[in-house]
Structures are given as structure tokens and as C-alpha cells.
Scaffold this motif. Structure first.
Motif, PDB file in Angstrom:
ATOM      1  N   GLN A   1     -12.803   2.715   6.782  1.00 39.20           N
ATOM      2  CA  GLN A   1     -11.956   1.415   6.602  1.00 39.20           C
ATOM      3  C   GLN A   1     -10.368   2.257   6.735  1.00 39.20           C
ATOM      4  OE1 GLN A   1     -13.516  -1.276   3.368  1.00 39.20           O
ATOM      5  NE2 GLN A   1     -14.715  -1.908   4.632  1.00 39.20           N
ATOM      6  N   LYS A   2     -10.148   2.962   6.199  1.00 34.60           N
ATOM      7  CA  LYS A   2      -8.944   3.650   5.662  1.00 34.60           C
ATOM      8  C   LYS A   2      -8.897   4.756   7.152  1.00 34.60           C
ATOM      9  CE  LYS A   2      -7.625   1.750   2.217  1.00 34.60           C
ATOM     10  NZ  LYS A   2      -6.163   0.328   2.175  1.00 34.60           N
ATOM     11  N   GLY A   3      -9.828   4.569   7.813  1.00 29.56           N
ATOM     12  CA  GLY A   3      -9.388   5.816   8.772  1.00 29.56           C
ATOM     13  C   GLY A   3      -9.572   6.552   8.268  1.00 29.56           C
TER      14      GLY A   3
ATOM     15  N   ASN B   1      -4.054   2.580   5.581  1.00 31.43           N
ATOM     16  CA  ASN B   1      -4.549   2.801   6.801  1.00 31.43           C
ATOM     17  C   ASN B   1      -4.302   3.583   7.417  1.00 31.43           C
ATOM     18  OD1 ASN B   1      -5.398   0.677   5.552  1.00 31.43           O
ATOM     19  ND2 ASN B   1      -6.281  -0.973   7.041  1.00 31.43           N
ATOM     20  N   ARG B   2      -5.054   4.234   8.365  1.00 29.39           N
ATOM     21  CA  ARG B   2      -4.558   5.421   9.118  1.00 29.39           C
ATOM     22  C   ARG B   2      -5.247   4.692  10.417  1.00 29.39           C
ATOM     23  NH1 ARG B   2      -2.075   9.973   8.246  1.00 29.39           N
ATOM     24  NH2 ARG B   2      -2.955  10.857  10.596  1.00 29.39           N
TER      25      ARG B   2
ATOM     26  N   THR C   1     -12.486  -0.528  12.398  1.00 33.66           N
ATOM     27  CA  THR C   1     -11.155  -0.519  11.999  1.00 33.66           C
ATOM     28  C   THR C   1     -10.060  -0.423  13.022  1.00 33.66           C
ATOM     29  OG1 THR C   1     -11.070  -0.636   9.418  1.00 33.66           O
ATOM     30  CG2 THR C   1      -9.312   0.062   9.785  1.00 33.66           C
ATOM     31  N   THR C   2     -10.183   0.475  13.284  1.00 36.00           N
ATOM     32  CA  THR C   2      -9.320   2.439  13.803  1.00 36.00           C
ATOM     33  C   THR C   2      -9.609   0.907  15.968  1.00 36.00           C
ATOM     34  OG1 THR C   2     -11.081   3.207  14.539  1.00 36.00           O
ATOM     35  CG2 THR C   2      -9.644   3.889  12.474  1.00 36.00           C
TER      36      THR C   2
ATOM     37  N   HIS D   1       0.824  -1.058   0.137  1.00 39.96           N
ATOM     38  CA  HIS D   1       0.066   0.050   0.058  1.00 39.96           C
ATOM     39  C   HIS D   1       0.689   1.333  -0.376  1.00 39.96           C
ATOM     40  CE1 HIS D   1      -3.850  -2.102   1.655  1.00 39.96           C
ATOM     41  NE2 HIS D   1      -3.122  -2.677   0.878  1.00 39.96           N
TER      42      HIS D   1
ATOM     43  N   SER E   1      -8.394   0.608  -1.926  1.00 37.95           N
ATOM     44  CA  SER E   1      -7.922  -0.146  -1.542  1.00 37.95           C
ATOM     45  C   SER E   1      -6.831  -0.028  -1.090  1.00 37.95           C
ATOM     46  CB  SER E   1      -9.600  -1.408  -2.325  1.00 37.95           C
ATOM     47  OG  SER E   1      -8.305  -1.721  -3.252  1.00 37.95           O
TER      48      SER E   1
ATOM     49  N   TYR F   1     -15.681   2.087   9.992  1.00 35.46           N
ATOM     50  CA  TYR F   1     -14.417   3.286  10.914  1.00 35.46           C
ATOM     51  C   TYR F   1     -14.026   2.535  11.937  1.00 35.46           C
ATOM     52  CZ  TYR F   1     -12.419   7.379  12.903  1.00 35.46           C
ATOM     53  OH  TYR F   1     -11.100   8.544  13.417  1.00 35.46           O
TER      54      TYR F   1
END
Length: 641
Positions: free
Chosen positions: A239-241, A195-196, A277-278, A166, A191, A274
Motif C-alpha cells: 500500500q505504501k508503494g 506513500n510512494r 494503490t499505485t 504522514h 501506516s 501495490y
């Protein structure tokens, strides 16, 4: 020394060093050369040096290391260039020092680019290399091949999967795909964006994702026509924050552009992605607790903002259910401003509005008038009159800064206003509303529509591409605009109609049809009121004829809409002006039975009948109103000429 000479010497030196004799022989050779030089320079004084030459037998006797090898020893192979000799050894000692940076030998090539050395990439990832070269389609093709390979691995057809690293660089092709409308490629590129962790929305993130927000909100209209893609996009963002950066600007458009069930589903799925994921449900580390402390207030704040927008949009029933459900769960409570909305808008539906303070309308007492408007908000019409009075040349001549000073004080935000606020205040909206009214009075309808589009979202109206033949150019930034009120929409409708293409009779009818078709897609707070229907009927009757107005009025009544007294009055005036008295009397009977006729409507009808020369019809109306109202002064002071 020229370049070819240096290259030749370099090659000669390399060959000589690769065929160096043993150290003893080299030392002997050096001594021989030295002795030879001394014998050349020193005069012959001894019998041993009487001859200028020395036999080879004596030479080998002086230097036993140079003796001829025995026949039984291994012979030394000759040198590559020449047989070793004292002259060759002496020449090698006189060669210049080796160049540390010799020029390369120009090798012959078949192609003109043979000497070009291509820079070597630091990364072996082919997708990244192609993206760095802006070859997005080639990179996407390899990306899809890898995805297909990994799917085959999952089904057991192949052995090892390929992992795609990524990278932040993949935001560029995602942005291009989003702008081109390629939704599938947009989701594929996002995708593999890194991520964050859960963080607040800081300026660096805002700057990075500003182009994406501009496309989603300004160019694509928040994807009103494709809610499925908007849901997939927001879930992937969660999902990526990145929800703290992208959700707040999108949330107003999400709430007002979709029905509550659609916007609620999109928001719930995005927040769920969110949170999952986090945060972690099982980890008890300090990092997990820290992430939880960041995420919980964010989620409560987002749900509170969405609930307040539902209330402002008129979705009271759905807002009440959401307030009771508390979708964020746990023992948390709504924030203070949301609780205030719930208490005032949902739990006290029967509360009374505050008493209106008396307003001063005399333009000679402007100071009192301005103080009255600062103490209590005036209506848009009242504020428009005050602005017009302050703009009068005589007032400007004596008090040139009075209007600017009053505007600054009137539109000034509260002292405790949120620092990150982007939208305009209620007072500013009221001021813009008053400006639009003044522009309409000056017949500046195009400018009035531009002001409306600059500060307000195009909501509660048919889409622009259905209103005009060609969608007009974009005005303002959609992120900074506010939601209009139904009063504002009612005010701007005449200006929109005046800017429609010709012929007006056809375009106004098309606008009315499009408006009625989209009524059920508007939030309840933006659906037409009786005043809105009256304004529409008046414009429709004026431009398209009394019969079209009458049919539209009948259609509203059949659909259980309330056109209001002004709606009936507009059609009655049009029928009277066109001498269609039969339908006029029939409609008047229906309006009286529905209670939609007042004294003002009677006075207007009488004036129209007199001016069109229908004296008998005017006399009939006069006696009918006197009998109905049982008043002799019903038409007193009416100017009939």
C-alpha cells in the motif's frame, strides 16, 4: 559606559520621547538654549544686554509660544519624572545615541532556568515533536488517542476527526518496534509513513530500508513462526508503494520457508495492494498511463521469480497450476527465463540428462583434469579431489597460482549474467560443496558448518534453536545467502552431528527426532533422499547404538520411507559389530526381501564378522552369499585383516 548606565539612559530616553512637547515648543526651547549660550560667550555691548539675567516676563514676551496659558484653557499635566524645563530639554539633547541592540533588563526569577529561552518548534504536530525527541512511547500514546477519537467520530459520537500528517520520520519508531517484536506498533507507525508512486528500486531506497530488511531476514528469520504478521506487513508495504524495494530480498525466504498455499496467499495480497494503490482503473491521464507502464512489468517479473523458486523448491504441481493460471492477468506472457523453466521443468518431465563426459582422475595429468572440469561440471566429490590435488605441497611448490587461477575460471559467472545479481552461481555452490567435503576429511567439522551457514540458508534442517542448546551467533548476511540442495544437506549432516553438545548419544537422537518432525515442512526438493536417510541412520547407529538404529530403521519402513541400501548396511554393520547376531539375521532377511542388500553390503558384513571374532557367523554368511549370487568370486580381494 556600564550596562546599568546604558539601561537607565535607554529608559529615560523612552520616557522622554513618550512625553515630547509640541514641535513649536521644542523649537522654542532649542532657540532659548542657543541664545543663552551665546549670551554667556558674547561680551555685553548693548544696553539690552547690560544685565546678565533676564526676567521671566521678557522671556515670555520674546517667545510667545511659551506664554502662560489662559485660565480658561486645559492645563497641561506635568511630566512623569519632572516638570518640563529648559535644563531638562538641554539634557535630553546631550544624551548619547540610542543603542540599536540594547541588553535586556535582567528580570528577577524564582527558578534558575528562568533566563533560558526554549527553541520554538517549527511544527505544531505533537506526535512529530515527540518522535523528533526520541520519545516514541509518548508519541504512540497520543497517536492511539487520536485513533480512538477518530473511531468515535466515525460512529457519530463526535463531530470532527483529527488528521495525522504522514512523515518519513516515523520510520525510526517503526524500526524500533519491529526490533523489539511489537508487531502492532510496527504496523501503526508504518501506516502513517508517506506513500510512494510506482518506481523502480534505486540505491537511495535500498539504503533507507536496509535496516528493516536486516531485521526481517537476519534477526527475525522472515517471521516463519508468524505468517499472519508477515502478510499484514507485506500488504502494508504494498500500500505504501515500497514493494519493489522489499519484495525481491524477501521472496526467496517466503517461498522456501512456507508451504505454497501460504506463500502464494501472502504474495498475492501484497501485489494486489501495490497495484490498487499505485494504479487507477478509471483514470486515463498521462500520469495514470505512466504508472501502469511501470507496474505491469514489475508484477510479471515478481510472479515469474516466484514461479521459478517454486520449481526449484520441488513444488512441481503448484508451479504447474500457477503457470497455467497466469496470476498477473491480461494478455501478458511470462518472461523469457520463466518460459524456459516452464518448458524444461514442467512440460518435459521425461527428458534425459545430457551424457556425462569422461572424467580424468589421474592427479599426474592436472591440466587435462582441469579442462575436463571446465568443459562439464564435475560432482562435488570429483571437484574436491581435484582441489586437494592442486593443494598438494609438491604442486604448490612448482605451480603456486594454479589453484587460484582454476578457481577464478571455474567460478566465473556467465558473460550475460545479470548485473544486480546478489547470490552465488551454480559453479560457486559446487566449489563451496567441495570445500566442505575437504574440511570433513580433515576433521574440521566446526569450520565446515560455519562455511555452510555463511553461504547457505539454514533450510531443510531443524531450526538452529532445536539443534543446539544455545542458538549460535549469526554468520553472514541472510540476504546474500543461497538455498542449499539436498545433496549439500546430506553432506553437512555428519559435521552438524559432530558439533552437537555432549553426550552425543542423547543429542544425536534428539537431532534425528527433530529432523523427522520437520520433514513435512521442508520444500519437496529439500526432503530427505535414500542417501540422506542412510547418512542419518549411520550416524545415529554409530553414536546412539545398534538398537536405536534398528528402531529408527523400522520406523522409516513403517512410514513408507526408503532408507536405501546404505541405511540397511549401517544398521547391519552395527549389529554385527555388537555381536547381536539374532537381530542381524532377521534384518538381513527383511533387507533381502526389500531388495536393499547388494554385494558391497555382504562384503562389509563379512569383514565386520571376521574382525569381531564371529567365525561361524562369517562362514554362514559366506555360503549364503555364494548360493544367493551363484558366484564364487563374490568376496575376492576382500581384506579381512
Amino acid at each position: 559606559m556600564s550596562a546599568p548606565s546604558r539601561n537607565a539612559l535607554y529608559v529615560l530616553r523612552m520616557v522622554w520621547r513618550s512625553h515630547q512637547p509640541p514641535l513649536a515648543r521644542r523649537a522654542a526651547s532649542t532657540a532659548t538654549v542657543t541664545l543663552a549660550r551665546e549670551s554667556d560667550q558674547t561680551p555685553t555691548t548693548t544696553p539690552n544686554h547690560a544685565s546678565s539675567s533676564t526676567s521671566s516676563t521678557d522671556k515670555y514676551r520674546l517667545y510667545p509660544s511659551l506664554d502662560t496659558p489662559a485660565s480658561d484653557s486645559t492645563p497641561i499635566p506635568p511630566s512623569f519624572l519632572e516638570s518640563e524645563s529648559d535644563e531638562y530639554t538641554a539634557a535630553s539633547l546631550l544624551l548619547p545615541a540610542q543603542d540599536l541592540h540594547p541588553e535586556p533588563i535582567p528580570w528577577p526569577t524564582l527558578f534558575p532556568h528562568g533566563n533560558v529561552v526554549t527553541p520554538k518548534s517549527r511544527f505544531c504536530d505533537p506526535i512529530y515533536r515527540l518522535v523528533a525527541q526520541n520519545r516514541y512511547q509518548d508519541a504512540l500514546a497520543i497517536y492511539k488517542e487520536i485513533l480512538s477519537h477518530n473511531r468515535r467520530v466515525q460512529t457519530g459520537l463526535l463531530g470532527h476527526s483529527i488528521r495525522i500528517q504522514h512523515r518519513h520520520e516515523y520510520l525510526k519508531p517503526a524500526l524500533q518496534a519491529l526490533e523489539m517484536g511489537d508487531h502492532q506498533s510496527t504496523l501503526l507507525w508504518l501506516s502513517i509513513y508517506p506513500n510512494r508512486p510506482a518506481t523502480s528500486n534505486h540505491p537511495v531506497l535500498k539504503e533507507i530500508w536496509q535496516p528493516v530488511l536486516d531485521i526481517v531476514i537476519n534477526e527475525k528469520g522472515s517471521f516463519v513462526e508468524d505468517p499472519q504478521f508477515l502478510q499484514e506487513f507485506m500488504v502494508l508495504v504494498g500500500q505504501k508503494g515500497l514493494l519493489p524495494t522489499l519484495l525481491p530480498p524477501v521472496l526467496p525466504h517466503l517461498t522456501f520457508a512456507f508451504p505454497p498455499e501460504t506463500s502464494l496467499r501472502i504474495l498475492a495480497n501484497a501485489i494486489k495492494a501495490y497495484v490498487s494503490t499505485t494504479t487507477s482503473e478509471v483514470s486515463e491521464t498521462d500520469r495514470a498511463k505512466f504508472q501502469e507502464e511501470i507496474v505491469r512489468p514489475q508484477v510479471i517479473r515478481w510472479w515469474g521469480s516466484y514461479l521459478r523458486k517454486l520449481i526449484m523448491g520441488g513444488w512441481k504441481e503448484q508451479a504447474s497450476a500457477l503457470a497455467h493460471a497466469k496470476p498477473f492477468g491480461g494478455d501478458e506472457h511470462w518472461d523469457a527465463i520463466t518460459r524456459k523453466f516452464i518448458d524444461e521443468e514442467l512440460l518435459e518431465p521425461g527428458r534425459q540428462k545430457k551424457a556425462q563426459t569422461p572424467q580424468v582422475y589421474d592427479t599426474t595429468n592436472l591440466i587435462t583434469w582441469m579442462k575436463s572440469c571446465l568443459d562439464d561440471l564435475p560432482t562435488p566429490t570429483e571437484l574436491a579431489k581435484l582441489i586437494r590435488a592442486l593443494s598438494h605441497p609438491l604442486v604448490v611448490q612448482d605451480h603456486p597460482t594454479s589453484l587460484e587461477s582454476f578457481k577464478r575460471r571455474f567460478t566465473r559467472p556467465p558473460l550475460r549474467n545479470h548485473r544486480g545479481r546478489h547470490t552465488i552461481t551454480v559453479q560457486s555452490k559446487l566449489w563451496i560443496h567441495a570445500d566442505i567435503i575437504n574440511l570433513q576429511q580433515d576433521d574440521e567439522h566446526h569450520k565446515a558448518v560455519e562455511v555452510f551457514r555463511k553461504y547457505f540458508i539454514w533450510a531443510g534442517l531443524p531450526p538452529l534453536k532445536e539443534v543446539y542448546d544455545q542458538e549460535p551467533h549469526r554468520i553472514g548476511n541472510e540476504r546474500m545467502k543461497s538455498q542449499p540442495t539436498i545433496q549439500m544437506i546430506t553432506t553437512i549432516i555428519p559435521s552438524i552431528i559432530y558439533t552437537l553438545p555432549r553426550p552425543k548419544s542423547k543429542s544425536v537422537k534428539s537431532f534425528y527426532t527433530a529432523y523427522m518432525k520437520h520433514i513435512y515442512t521442508f520444500p519437496p526438493s529439500l526432503r530427505p533422499t535414500p542417501a540422506t536417510h542412510s547418512r542419518l541412520l549411520r550416524e545415529l547407529t554409530h553414536h546412539s547404538g545398534a538398537q536405536i538404529g534398528l528402531l529408527s530403521l523400522r520406523g522409516l519402513v513403517d512410514d513408507d520411507y526408503q532408507p536405501g541400501q546404505e541405511g540397511y548396511a549401517a544398521v547391519l554393520y552395527a549389529l554385527a559389530g555388537r555381536r547381536d547376531t539374532v537381530q542381524m539375521w532377521d534384518l538381513l532377511d527383511d533387507a533381502e526381501r526389500a531388495g536393499m542388500v547388494g554385494e558391497r553390503t555382504y562384503r562389509g558384513m563379512l569383514a565386520v564378522l571376521v574382525k569381531t571374532g564371529l567365525a561361524k557367523e562369517a562362514e554362514r554368511l559366506f555360503w549364503r552369499v555364494r548360493e544367493k549370487l551363484d558366484r564364487e568370486d563374490a568376496f575376492e580381494g576382500l581384506d579381512l585383516y
